[in-house]
Each structure stands twice: as structure tokens, then as C-alpha cells.
Design a protein around this motif. Structure first.
Motif, PDB file in Angstrom:
ATOM      1  N   PHE A 195      16.060 -31.180  41.555  1.00 33.52           N
ATOM      2  CA  PHE A 195      17.447 -30.693  41.476  1.00 33.52           C
ATOM      3  C   PHE A 195      18.151 -30.647  42.832  1.00 33.52           C
ATOM      4  CE2 PHE A 195      15.024 -28.576  38.020  1.00 33.52           C
ATOM      5  CZ  PHE A 195      15.606 -29.261  36.961  1.00 33.52           C
ATOM      6  N   GLY A 196      17.406 -30.789  43.915  1.00 30.85           N
ATOM      7  CA  GLY A 196      18.036 -30.635  45.223  1.00 30.85           C
ATOM      8  C   GLY A 196      17.966 -31.872  46.101  1.00 30.85           C
ATOM      9  N   ALA A 197      17.551 -33.000  45.517  1.00 31.64           N
ATOM     10  CA  ALA A 197      17.496 -34.270  46.258  1.00 31.64           C
ATOM     11  C   ALA A 197      16.669 -34.177  47.544  1.00 31.64           C
ATOM     12  CB  ALA A 197      18.908 -34.774  46.567  1.00 31.64           C
ATOM     13  N   ARG A 198      15.650 -33.322  47.534  1.00 30.59           N
ATOM     14  CA  ARG A 198      14.800 -33.216  48.733  1.00 30.59           C
ATOM     15  C   ARG A 198      13.738 -34.313  48.692  1.00 30.59           C
ATOM     16  NH1 ARG A 198      14.436 -28.331  51.585  1.00 30.59           N
ATOM     17  NH2 ARG A 198      12.800 -29.430  52.719  1.00 30.59           N
ATOM     18  N   MET A 199      14.085 -35.467  49.250  1.00 33.14           N
ATOM     19  CA  MET A 199      13.206 -36.631  49.181  1.00 33.14           C
ATOM     20  C   MET A 199      11.912 -36.434  49.978  1.00 33.14           C
ATOM     21  SD  MET A 199      14.640 -38.453  47.016  1.00 33.14           S
ATOM     22  CE  MET A 199      16.219 -38.335  46.204  1.00 33.14           C
ATOM     23  N   ASP A 200      11.943 -35.532  50.945  1.00 30.55           N
ATOM     24  CA  ASP A 200      10.702 -35.266  51.690  1.00 30.55           C
ATOM     25  C   ASP A 200       9.638 -34.671  50.765  1.00 30.55           C
ATOM     26  OD1 ASP A 200      12.309 -32.946  51.485  1.00 30.55           O
ATOM     27  OD2 ASP A 200      11.317 -32.014  53.194  1.00 30.55           O
ATOM     28  N   ARG A 201      10.097 -34.023  49.669  1.00 30.65           N
ATOM     29  CA  ARG A 201       9.143 -33.456  48.703  1.00 30.65           C
ATOM     30  C   ARG A 201       8.399 -34.573  47.954  1.00 30.65           C
ATOM     31  NH1 ARG A 201       9.676 -29.708  52.062  1.00 30.65           N
ATOM     32  NH2 ARG A 201      10.406 -27.691  51.361  1.00 30.65           N
ATOM     33  N   ALA A 202       9.062 -35.698  47.768  1.00 31.47           N
ATOM     34  CA  ALA A 202       8.406 -36.826  47.074  1.00 31.47           C
ATOM     35  C   ALA A 202       7.224 -37.319  47.902  1.00 31.47           C
ATOM     36  CB  ALA A 202       9.407 -37.958  46.853  1.00 31.47           C
ATOM     37  N   ARG A 203       7.368 -37.276  49.212  1.00 39.28           N
ATOM     38  CA  ARG A 203       6.278 -37.739  50.076  1.00 39.28           C
ATOM     39  C   ARG A 203       5.070 -36.801  49.963  1.00 39.28           C
ATOM     40  NH1 ARG A 203       5.957 -37.585  56.357  1.00 39.28           N
ATOM     41  NH2 ARG A 203       3.899 -38.543  56.601  1.00 39.28           N
ATOM     42  N   ILE A 204       5.326 -35.497  49.895  1.00 37.64           N
ATOM     43  CA  ILE A 204       4.231 -34.536  49.711  1.00 37.64           C
ATOM     44  C   ILE A 204       3.469 -34.876  48.427  1.00 37.64           C
ATOM     45  CG2 ILE A 204       3.646 -32.118  49.201  1.00 37.64           C
ATOM     46  CD1 ILE A 204       6.131 -31.244  50.730  1.00 37.64           C
ATOM     47  N   MET A 205       4.227 -35.111  47.360  1.00 42.21           N
ATOM     48  CA  MET A 205       3.615 -35.347  46.045  1.00 42.21           C
ATOM     49  C   MET A 205       2.854 -36.667  46.020  1.00 42.21           C
ATOM     50  SD  MET A 205       6.739 -33.921  43.710  1.00 42.21           S
ATOM     51  CE  MET A 205       7.668 -32.546  44.404  1.00 42.21           C
ATOM     52  N   ALA A 206       3.449 -37.692  46.613  1.00 42.81           N
ATOM     53  CA  ALA A 206       2.785 -38.999  46.652  1.00 42.81           C
ATOM     54  C   ALA A 206       1.484 -38.899  47.441  1.00 42.81           C
ATOM     55  CB  ALA A 206       3.711 -40.039  47.272  1.00 42.81           C
ATOM     56  N   GLU A 207       1.532 -38.238  48.591  1.00 43.37           N
ATOM     57  CA  GLU A 207       0.318 -38.140  49.416  1.00 43.37           C
ATOM     58  C   GLU A 207      -0.770 -37.352  48.706  1.00 43.37           C
ATOM     59  OE1 GLU A 207       0.949 -36.950  53.484  1.00 43.37           O
ATOM     60  OE2 GLU A 207       2.173 -38.727  53.896  1.00 43.37           O
ATOM     61  N   ALA A 208      -0.383 -36.327  47.970  1.00 40.57           N
ATOM     62  CA  ALA A 208      -1.386 -35.533  47.246  1.00 40.57           C
ATOM     63  C   ALA A 208      -2.078 -36.362  46.166  1.00 40.57           C
ATOM     64  CB  ALA A 208      -0.726 -34.302  46.621  1.00 40.57           C
ATOM     65  N   LEU A 209      -1.395 -37.396  45.675  1.00 39.97           N
ATOM     66  CA  LEU A 209      -1.970 -38.215  44.600  1.00 39.97           C
ATOM     67  C   LEU A 209      -2.746 -39.424  45.100  1.00 39.97           C
ATOM     68  CD1 LEU A 209       0.990 -38.025  42.060  1.00 39.97           C
ATOM     69  CD2 LEU A 209      -1.365 -37.255  41.624  1.00 39.97           C
ATOM     70  N   LEU A 210      -2.634 -39.748  46.387  1.00 32.59           N
ATOM     71  CA  LEU A 210      -3.296 -40.949  46.906  1.00 32.59           C
ATOM     72  C   LEU A 210      -4.811 -40.890  46.735  1.00 32.59           C
ATOM     73  CD1 LEU A 210      -1.340 -41.696  50.220  1.00 32.59           C
ATOM     74  CD2 LEU A 210      -1.130 -42.851  47.999  1.00 32.59           C
ATOM     75  N   GLY A 211      -5.409 -39.766  47.105  1.00 31.28           N
ATOM     76  CA  GLY A 211      -6.863 -39.608  46.975  1.00 31.28           C
ATOM     77  C   GLY A 211      -7.321 -39.783  45.534  1.00 31.28           C
ATOM     78  N   PRO A 212      -6.779 -38.957  44.615  1.00 33.94           N
ATOM     79  CA  PRO A 212      -7.178 -39.086  43.207  1.00 33.94           C
ATOM     80  C   PRO A 212      -6.951 -40.492  42.637  1.00 33.94           C
ATOM     81  CG  PRO A 212      -5.896 -37.078  43.527  1.00 33.94           C
ATOM     82  CD  PRO A 212      -5.901 -37.799  44.838  1.00 33.94           C
ATOM     83  N   LEU A 213      -5.924 -41.192  43.132  1.00 37.67           N
ATOM     84  CA  LEU A 213      -5.621 -42.523  42.586  1.00 37.67           C
ATOM     85  C   LEU A 213      -6.503 -43.628  43.151  1.00 37.67           C
ATOM     86  CD1 LEU A 213      -1.752 -42.524  42.231  1.00 37.67           C
ATOM     87  CD2 LEU A 213      -3.424 -42.993  40.465  1.00 37.67           C
ATOM     88  N   ASN A 214      -7.237 -43.300  44.228  1.00 38.30           N
ATOM     89  CA  ASN A 214      -8.154 -44.294  44.799  1.00 38.30           C
ATOM     90  C   ASN A 214      -9.185 -44.771  43.798  1.00 38.30           C
ATOM     91  OD1 ASN A 214      -7.369 -44.966  47.341  1.00 38.30           O
ATOM     92  ND2 ASN A 214      -8.319 -43.157  48.282  1.00 38.30           N
ATOM     93  N   SER A 215      -9.483 -43.912  42.809  1.00 39.87           N
ATOM     94  CA  SER A 215     -10.503 -44.275  41.820  1.00 39.87           C
ATOM     95  C   SER A 215      -9.976 -45.310  40.814  1.00 39.87           C
ATOM     96  CB  SER A 215     -10.963 -43.022  41.079  1.00 39.87           C
ATOM     97  OG  SER A 215      -9.874 -42.469  40.371  1.00 39.87           O
ATOM     98  N   ILE A 216      -8.686 -45.589  40.866  1.00 35.59           N
ATOM     99  CA  ILE A 216      -8.125 -46.570  39.922  1.00 35.59           C
ATOM    100  C   ILE A 216      -7.782 -47.868  40.655  1.00 35.59           C
ATOM    101  CG2 ILE A 216      -6.253 -47.025  38.284  1.00 35.59           C
ATOM    102  CD1 ILE A 216      -6.159 -44.016  37.846  1.00 35.59           C
ATOM    103  N   ASP A 217      -8.353 -48.937  40.161  1.00 36.29           N
ATOM    104  CA  ASP A 217      -8.149 -50.275  40.703  1.00 36.29           C
ATOM    105  C   ASP A 217      -6.678 -50.502  41.088  1.00 36.29           C
ATOM    106  OD1 ASP A 217      -9.676 -53.225  40.130  1.00 36.29           O
ATOM    107  OD2 ASP A 217      -7.490 -53.215  40.352  1.00 36.29           O
ATOM    108  N   ASN A 218      -6.462 -51.087  42.271  1.00 31.39           N
ATOM    109  CA  ASN A 218      -5.058 -51.216  42.676  1.00 31.39           C
ATOM    110  C   ASN A 218      -4.327 -52.392  42.025  1.00 31.39           C
ATOM    111  OD1 ASN A 218      -5.848 -53.348  44.262  1.00 31.39           O
ATOM    112  ND2 ASN A 218      -4.767 -52.633  46.100  1.00 31.39           N
ATOM    113  N   GLN A 219      -5.031 -53.086  41.118  1.00 24.70           N
ATOM    114  CA  GLN A 219      -4.344 -54.075  40.287  1.00 24.70           C
ATOM    115  C   GLN A 219      -3.594 -53.375  39.144  1.00 24.70           C
ATOM    116  OE1 GLN A 219      -4.376 -57.526  40.929  1.00 24.70           O
ATOM    117  NE2 GLN A 219      -5.144 -56.601  42.808  1.00 24.70           N
ATOM    118  N   THR A 220      -3.875 -52.084  38.973  1.00 21.76           N
ATOM    119  CA  THR A 220      -3.202 -51.320  37.919  1.00 21.76           C
ATOM    120  C   THR A 220      -1.817 -50.893  38.408  1.00 21.76           C
ATOM    121  OG1 THR A 220      -5.376 -50.469  37.306  1.00 21.76           O
ATOM    122  CG2 THR A 220      -3.478 -49.369  36.342  1.00 21.76           C
ATOM    123  N   PRO A 221      -0.769 -51.376  37.767  1.00 21.65           N
ATOM    124  CA  PRO A 221       0.576 -51.055  38.246  1.00 21.65           C
ATOM    125  C   PRO A 221       1.028 -49.645  37.850  1.00 21.65           C
ATOM    126  CG  PRO A 221       0.715 -52.493  36.335  1.00 21.65           C
ATOM    127  CD  PRO A 221      -0.747 -52.286  36.612  1.00 21.65           C
TER     128      PRO A 221
END
Ligand SMILES: [Zn+2]
Ligand SMILES: [Zn+2]
Length: 215
Positions: free
Chosen positions: A76-102
Motif C-alpha cells: 500500500f505504500g510503494a516501498r520498493m525496498d521492502r520487495a528486496r527484503i522479501m526476495a532475499e529472504a526467499l533466495l535460500g529456500p528457492l535454491n532447492s528448486i531447479d533454476n529452469q523452473t520459471p
């Protein structure tokens, strides 16, 4: 100098170690929908009686302050820096999924996209896609019904609200896809999207959400 998005101390990542530690990982998540349970490796009652068509949900955080605040600030507040926090938090867990998966970001209806000016799920997915070299399918799934915000509805209304609210536009040339959203509450939206993707020929849908509420 790079700074922590929350407390502004020097930090290489979106968050310093102190703020990073404020993110509570889900305890005993349901193996399918990530709802918190009392014991590990369990399947919640709802997934057992009415199994969703997505195979699992990867989730980085419990939807509690300050995580819930960051989610609202992005949405609701267009705080794009928050998207980076969320993306970084998901990088580790997503490592277990082949990067051919879009990644398919959960779409907004064009009307809502116009009034908000951006899609928060797309903003998170874009960063992950870049860092993990995954394809980003941002136009293949469309929202066809301008639904009420899920958060404004009672639990019973939510399923009806998102039923048949999506459509696939064009072709998807892979068997497995990730569908990414900022938050999962009841899982009804992910259920609906997943059904639509399977109908379009996808074999497996993996749900990925930054945060999960207890309900
Ligand atoms: Zn900090
Ligand atoms: Zn479940």
C-alpha cells in the motif's frame, strides 16, 4: 555505503543481521500449504480433506510484526525496498528448486494494477528472477475478475471470491512453475491459480510466498 532497509546500519544485504533475525521462520508448516501445525511433517486438515492442486508451499516468514508491516508498506505504500527484503529472504529456500523452473508472479486485475501502479508480487519475483537466473512469466497468467481484496472478506467468502478469477494467456512450455505471492492467508487464491495452470497443461505448481498467516 549500503544500508539496512530497516535500521539504516551498514549492511551488505537488504537487512543487517539484527533485523534479519526479526524474521520468524514458520514452525512445523503443513507440507502442502505451509499453515503452522503442532507437529512437524504434517498435513493440515484442510489439505487432507480437500487437497490443493499445488504440490507444496515455500514460505520464508510468519506474518507477524515487523514482517506484516513490511508487507503492507510494499503493498500500500510503494516501498520498493521492502520487495528486496522479501526476495532475499526467499533466495535460500528457492535454491532447492531447479533454476529452469520459471516464476509466475500472482497477477493483479488490470484495474487494480492501474490504481496501485505496480504489482507487489511482480516486484519480488523480478529480483528473484534476476538473482537466480530464472525466467519470469509475467504475462502468461491474467486475472479476469476484479475481485474484492481477500483481506476484506470473511473466510467463507474468500473461496467464492477467487473462483475462476484467472486465465492463462498463451502457452506455457514447461512442466513445473513457481507461483509467487507476497502473502498466503487461506491459500484459496493459490488453489484457484493452480487449478487454472494445470488446466492449461502445467504438470506441477509450487507456491512461493514471503509470509504466511496462521489461518
Ligand atoms: Zn537493520
Ligand atoms: Zn495444508
Amino acid at each position: 555505503m549500503k544500508r539496512c532497509a530497516v535500521c539504516q546500519v551498514h549492511a551488505e544485504n537488504a537487512l543487517c543481521n539484527g533485523c534479519q533475525s526479526l524474521i520468524q521462520e514458520p514452525v512445523n508448516p503443513c507440507v502442502i500449504c505451509a499453515k503452522p501445525l503442532n507437529q512437524s511433517n504434517g498435513i493440515c486438515g484442510e489439505c487432507r480433506s480437500d487437497p490443493p492442486s499445488f504440490i507444496k508451499t515455500i514460505c520464508a516468514a510468519v506474518y507477524e510484526p515487523p514482517v506484516s508491516l513490511w508487507v503492507q508498506q510494499l503493498k500500500f505504500g510503494a516501498r520498493m525496498d521492502r520487495a528486496r527484503i522479501m526476495a532475499e529472504a526467499l533466495l535460500g529456500p528457492l535454491n532447492s528448486i531447479d533454476n529452469q523452473t520459471p516464476i509466475i508472479p500472482m497477477p493483479l486485475h488490470p484495474k487494480r494494477l492501474k490504481s496501485r501502479g505496480y504489482n507487489q508480487a511482480y516486484e519480488i519475483a523480478r529480483i528473484i528472477s534476476k538473482k537466480q537466473n530464472r525466467r519470469l512469466f509475467s504475462e502468461v497468467l491474467i486475472r479476469t475478475k476484479h475481485t474484492a481484496m481477500q483481506a476484506e472478506l470473511h473466510e467463507k467468502q474468500r473461496s467464492a471470491n477467487v473462483r475462476a478469477a484467472f486465465a492463462v494467456n498463451g502457452e506455457i512450455d514447461v512442466n513445473t512453475v513457481i507461483v509467487l505471492d507476497d502473502v498466503m492467508t487461506t491459500g484459496q487464491t493459490m488453489r484457484s491459480v493452480s487449478k487454472c495452470l494445470l488446466k492449461a497443461g502445467v504438470k506441477e505448481v509450487i507456491g512461493v510466498v514471503f509470509a504466511r498467516t496462521g489461518g
